[in-house]
Motif scaffolding. Structure first.
Motif, mmCIF file in Angstrom:
data_model
loop_
_atom_site.group_PDB
_atom_site.id
_atom_site.type_symbol
_atom_site.label_atom_id
_atom_site.label_comp_id
_atom_site.label_asym_id
_atom_site.label_seq_id
_atom_site.Cartn_x
_atom_site.Cartn_y
_atom_site.Cartn_z
ATOM 1 N N LEU A 102 11.216 -31.789 42.413
ATOM 2 C CA LEU A 102 10.084 -31.672 41.477
ATOM 3 C C LEU A 102 9.629 -33.067 41.044
ATOM 4 N N ALA A 103 10.605 -33.923 40.753
ATOM 5 C CA ALA A 103 10.269 -35.307 40.368
ATOM 6 C C ALA A 103 9.536 -36.011 41.508
ATOM 7 N N ILE B 26 22.664 -38.905 44.298
ATOM 8 C CA ILE B 26 22.918 -38.264 43.002
ATOM 9 C C ILE B 26 24.395 -37.922 42.898
ATOM 10 N N LEU C 227 5.951 -34.766 41.618
ATOM 11 C CA LEU C 227 5.117 -35.265 40.516
ATOM 12 C C LEU C 227 4.859 -36.764 40.662
ATOM 13 N N THR D 18 16.724 -29.545 43.602
ATOM 14 C CA THR D 18 15.425 -28.908 43.379
ATOM 15 C C THR D 18 14.661 -29.650 42.270
ATOM 16 N N GLY D 19 15.386 -30.044 41.234
ATOM 17 C CA GLY D 19 14.761 -30.817 40.152
ATOM 18 C C GLY D 19 14.339 -32.196 40.614
ATOM 19 N N ALA D 20 15.166 -32.820 41.448
ATOM 20 C CA ALA D 20 14.791 -34.134 41.987
ATOM 21 C C ALA D 20 13.555 -33.983 42.879
ATOM 22 N N SER E 89 20.626 -26.933 42.558
ATOM 23 C CA SER E 89 19.607 -26.944 41.498
ATOM 24 C C SER E 89 19.194 -28.372 41.146
ATOM 25 N N ILE E 90 20.154 -29.276 41.179
ATOM 26 C CA ILE E 90 19.842 -30.681 40.859
ATOM 27 C C ILE E 90 18.843 -31.236 41.872
ATOM 28 N N LEU F 68 7.926 -27.654 46.833
ATOM 29 C CA LEU F 68 8.626 -28.902 46.518
ATOM 30 C C LEU F 68 9.169 -29.551 47.800
ATOM 31 N N TRP G 186 16.312 -38.655 47.622
ATOM 32 C CA TRP G 186 17.494 -38.232 46.861
ATOM 33 C C TRP G 186 18.395 -37.341 47.717
#
Lengths: 324, 326
Positions: free
Chosen positions: B131-132, B113, B135, B127-129, B124-125, B168, B63
């Motif tokens: 995390l995805a 993105i 996981l 960072t969330g990606a 922040s986006i 992450l 990403w």
């Protein structure tokens, strides 16, 4: 059916959704220990990959929800108090509410931003706001405000399963409220209002925690011979306009009870819609029972004076009925 | 200059990617001046080595989130020239069907993105990606491109903390291009940006952002750390914004904020010119070979402009709610 507290109903709905949807993750401040009880026990069942404490970092959290959702996860971003959504507002307003549109539908963002909202507990001005109008105005967010344990669970399931960003606001003072909740899993569809009392003389629309004082007022007014129809919109976006219009066309009178500050409140919006759509049916001016444009005070007598209550609703009913 | 054992093909591929960005943006500079495009454009000219060096390490499953100066990242990550051009022209055939424009070009099918109109919005986006990615555990990484201006947004501190805490697979690429909109970086920024990683224990590196090979190698190290579970890296790439903050800015600015000697000194270190010299000096290609690539990129841009110009605008009579909700 069994009687459950609202917070228990929410906890069970979260549990069920975590069980059902392996792509569902939840993160937020202290969600492992659970300040309110809504996320209680979940980390033990689902582990820290899926239920995770974050630092106190709302700015990054709200945006992480967008990134994780864009990358294929279903996300519950637990923001604790509604006022903390202001701290994380940038990514909610600039990213979550707009990204799908700006990219011509390339993605869906299945996010639930959840928090408690509203006053009544001497939590003072920075923990007591009812900020739903802010989110309603953004256009790209659904806004959910349950008022009973049953709706809290049913609407939360619908919010989690919705492919769009949803702001789920649970009335802060109502977590302990008891109500009947079906034993089986059930959904309350977003965008469907509930008629809580049928009536002929007047329509009251009450939002979130305001449903309880409105119910008391409606039941009291009945003993006085006034027949009031009480509607809980349950979701403010999408708003079940037709159900409200239908009621107003029948009764010709409308009061909206909203815990938001008066200027640009949800009450103001509903009043404007009804003035535009139901003008010829109106027998009296539309009245709003809201919070004046001040910060929510700490001291109990001051706070009580600011928040809408049964007495203010009753006074407004009397006022409106004096018209012709 | 960083050492390299790159094959001739690899070198030419990097060159082509940088040149594609340059040619697209030279066209957009002209389009902006001539009034052919409706909105503002923020050009990436002079910074191409950063996007190309980093994105050459990535595949579609990785990403990226980028900035208002985002055409370069979009193209380097595999976004199509004609879809970008049609978007900036506001046409229905654009990558976002004219809903987003220059500052919001995105292609999720390629892991893009998107560009972002909010300075620091992509941090922040990403960072969330990340995390995805963690996981999902598919070896993918998430890269945030942002500028020195965005490094002064509080979200960077929050993102460095949580991404390091959670290990992450994120790469934070700060492109220090010398300007925070219209303010020279040193007038608005304390200390060294790269040092902001240190209190969090985040891996960090500085790199010459005009040396595509050095960026490539730096990104390779960061990617390795990320994908083996060692968490994020903050890279500060030193480069230079050869153009203004936004095209046509001279028409509204009350005074000049740039030093012409500074511009000249950086233009003499232009990443594409430097790379051309390097390829030719090393005997990895002849100047004629590079000219062939240059002409091919010009043809690609011309084709993209023609495609955009011939494309219809989105229909305002259509369903305006389309794309708001799923």
């Amino acid at each position: 059916m069994a009687k459950k507290r609202m917070i228990q109903a929410i906890n069970e709905a979260l549990d069920g959704e975590m069980q059902r949807d392996k792509k569902l993750i939840l993160f937020g401040e202290d969600v492992e220990i659970s300040l309110f009880g809504d996320t209680k026990g979940l980390v033990d069942k689902y582990g820290t990959d899926r239920i995770r404490n974050t630092p106190i970092s709302e700015t990054v959290m709200s945006g992480m929800a967008v990134g994780a959702a864009a990358a294929g996860f279903n996300v519950v971003c637990h923001m604790m108090f509604g006022n903390f959504m202001y701290t994380g507002f940038d990514s909610i307003a600039n990213q979550a509410s707009k990204l799908r549109y700006m990219t011509a539908g390339q993605i869906s963002l299945p996010i639930v931003y959840m928090s408690v909202f509203g006053g009544g507990r001497s939590a003072a001005a920075q923990h007591s706001d009812a900020m739903h109008p802010l989110f309603m105005n953004l256009g790209g967010l659904k806004v959910v405000t349950p008022s009973s344990p049953m709706d809290a669970a049913g609407l939360l399931r619908a919010s989690i399963r919705d492919p769009n960003p949803v702001i789920y606001l649970q009335a802060a003072g109502r977590g302990g409220e008891l109500g009947e909740v079906p034993d089986e899993e059930f959904i309350v569809e977003l965008g469907k209002a509930a008629v809580l009392r049928n009536g002929e003389d007047l329509t009251i629309v009450a939002i979130g925690a305001m449903v309880r004082p409105a119910l008391r007022s409606v039941d009291f007014q009945k003993t006085e011979g006034v027949s009031i129809e009480l509607i809980d919109p349950r979701t403010l976006v999408p708003l079940d306009k037709e159900m409200i219009f239908k009621s107003v066309r029948k009764t010709g009178r409308l009061i909206i009870v909203d815990e938001a500050r008066d200027t640009c409140s949800a009450a103001s919006h509903i009043a404007a819609l009804c003035a535009e759509e139901c003008f010829s049916a109106l027998k009296a001016p539309i009245k709003r029972v809201t919070v004046n444009d001040i910060a929510i005070p700490y001291s109990p007598p001051l706070e009580k004076n600011v928040l809408p209550n049964e007495e203010r609703i009753n006074n407004t009913v009397s006022e409106i009925l004096k018209f012709a | 200059m960083a050492d390299t054992n790159f094959s001739n093909d690899q070198m030419l591929k990097l060159y082509e990617s940088m040149l594609r960005i340059r040619k697209v943006e030279e066209q957009l500079a002209k389009d902006s001046k001539e009034g052919n495009i409706p909105g503002a454009v923020h050009l990436y000219i002079g910074q191409e080595a950063v996007a190309v060096g980093v994105c050459s390490q990535l595949s579609d499953k990785d990403w990226i989130a980028s900035t208002h100066r985002g055409h370069g990242h979009f193209l380097a990550k595999g976004g199509e020239t004609r879809l970008l051009m049609a978007e900036v022209y506001g046409r229905d055939t654009g990558i976002c069907r004219g809903r987003g424009g220059s500052m919001h070009v995105a292609d999720f099918s390629k892991g893009i993105i998107g560009a972002n109109g909010i300075v620091g919005g992509g941090i922040s986006i990403t960072t969330g990606a990340g995390l995805a990615s963690k996981l999902t555990n598919d070896g993918s990484v998430a890269v945030a491109f942002f500028g020195d201006g965005a490094a002064n947004q509080g979200v960077l501190a929050e993102a460095l903390n949580i991404s390091t805490l959670w290990q992450l697979p994120v790469i934070f690429v700060c492109e220090n291009n010398g300007f925070s909109e219209f303010s020279p970086t040193n007038t608005v920024t304390a200390g060294n940006i790269v040092d902001r990683a240190k209190p969090y224990g985040t891996a960090c590196e500085t790199v010459d952002g005009n040396d595509v090979i050095a960026v490539w190698q730096c990104a390779e190290r960061a990617k390795l750390r990320a994908s083996r579970g060692d968490g994020p890296t903050l890279i500060e790439a030193h480069t230079y914004r050869q153009r203004g903050h936004v095209e046509a800015e001279a028409s509204f600015l009350s005074k000049n904020y740039r030093d012409s000697q500074e511009i000249e000194s950086w233009v003499s270190k232009d990443p594409i010119t430097l790379f051309e010299k390097r390829i030719v000096d090393a005997g990895q290609a002849k100047i004629e070979d590079l000219q062939v690539i240059s002409r091919a990129m010009e043809a690609e841009v011309n084709e993209a402009v023609e495609f955009a110009e011939k494309s219809p605008y989105p229909d305002p009579g259509g369903n305006e709610q389309q794309y708001m909700f799923t």
